[in-house]
Design a protein around this motif. Sequence first.
Motif, PDB file in Angstrom:
ATOM      1  N   LYS A  25     -14.011  44.836  35.404  1.00 11.96           N
ATOM      2  CA  LYS A  25     -13.501  45.366  36.676  1.00 11.96           C
ATOM      3  C   LYS A  25     -13.721  44.358  37.800  1.00 11.96           C
ATOM      4  CE  LYS A  25     -13.943  50.366  36.184  1.00 11.96           C
ATOM      5  NZ  LYS A  25     -14.619  51.565  36.680  1.00 11.96           N
TER       6      LYS A  25
ATOM      7  N   SER B 123     -14.118  41.182  37.647  1.00  9.31           N
ATOM      8  CA  SER B 123     -13.245  40.024  37.445  1.00  9.31           C
ATOM      9  C   SER B 123     -11.810  40.339  37.854  1.00  9.31           C
ATOM     10  CB  SER B 123     -13.303  39.587  35.981  1.00  9.31           C
ATOM     11  OG  SER B 123     -12.429  38.508  35.756  1.00  9.31           O
ATOM     12  N   ALA B 124     -11.324  41.521  37.487  1.00  8.43           N
ATOM     13  CA  ALA B 124      -9.961  41.923  37.854  1.00  8.43           C
ATOM     14  C   ALA B 124      -9.826  42.042  39.371  1.00  8.43           C
ATOM     15  CB  ALA B 124      -9.600  43.250  37.179  1.00  8.43           C
ATOM     16  N   TRP B 125     -10.851  42.599  40.030  1.00  8.36           N
ATOM     17  CA  TRP B 125     -10.806  42.724  41.490  1.00  8.36           C
ATOM     18  C   TRP B 125     -10.850  41.358  42.153  1.00  8.36           C
ATOM     19  CZ3 TRP B 125     -15.057  47.012  41.353  1.00  8.36           C
ATOM     20  CH2 TRP B 125     -14.468  48.224  40.969  1.00  8.36           C
TER      21      TRP B 125
ATOM     22  N   ASN C  56      -9.637  38.618  40.955  1.00  8.13           N
ATOM     23  CA  ASN C  56      -8.286  38.061  40.804  1.00  8.13           C
ATOM     24  C   ASN C  56      -7.297  38.737  41.751  1.00  8.13           C
ATOM     25  OD1 ASN C  56      -9.074  36.250  38.819  1.00  8.13           O
ATOM     26  ND2 ASN C  56      -8.639  37.694  37.159  1.00  8.13           N
ATOM     27  N   LYS C  57      -7.449  40.030  41.942  1.00  5.92           N
ATOM     28  CA  LYS C  57      -6.545  40.807  42.794  1.00  5.92           C
ATOM     29  C   LYS C  57      -6.643  40.368  44.253  1.00  5.92           C
ATOM     30  CE  LYS C  57      -6.759  45.657  44.065  1.00  5.92           C
ATOM     31  NZ  LYS C  57      -7.114  46.974  43.549  1.00  5.92           N
TER      32      LYS C  57
END
Length: 184
Positions: A31, A33-35, A37-38
């Motif tokens: 999560k 890591s995804a945030w 990137n976002k």
Amino acid sequence: MSHLEQGVPLGQTIVPQGNGLPPNEDEHAAKLSAWANKYRGATVADLDLPPALSTSPNTSLSSAMLSASSHDYSHLTVLSEETRSLLGYLPISKLKKLFESNELSPNDPVSKAMMSFQRGGGRKYKVITMETELWELEGFFENVGPLATGAVQDFAVVTDGSRKFVLGICTTDDLETFVKRRPA
């Protein structure tokens, strides 16, 4: 049959959850890591938050509610009249419910409806500043990562690093608006 050499570390043992998925720490890392990137390095300053609207504990609830609604704010910070220190906040949605149930009247002071910040105690205040990265802020809201508080949060008070000045209030809606308006 293979033998391990003595003294060779095996590394961390990873035990899957009952459903066979990796442990929660991996889900949290994914999560975060995804945030990251976002939001691509964006900080709270990139949200262009309006200045915080604050009130005092002695202000009437009707005045506080009028101020909040005229600025379309969902929360007001409550500051000490003497020291200007942050005492708590006033959630406008809760205020409406208290009026409807006749638990409070519009002439009551803010102090009767405000949510006070706990001093001391088990939970540590998490400082959110204009330099806080948005992936950390989303983690604060979702109770994941370095700013996790032990509970999901619905808003954040943005202060300077020394917590002397309230600079703004941020909600998950502010993050959603930022993502929608930012070019891909």
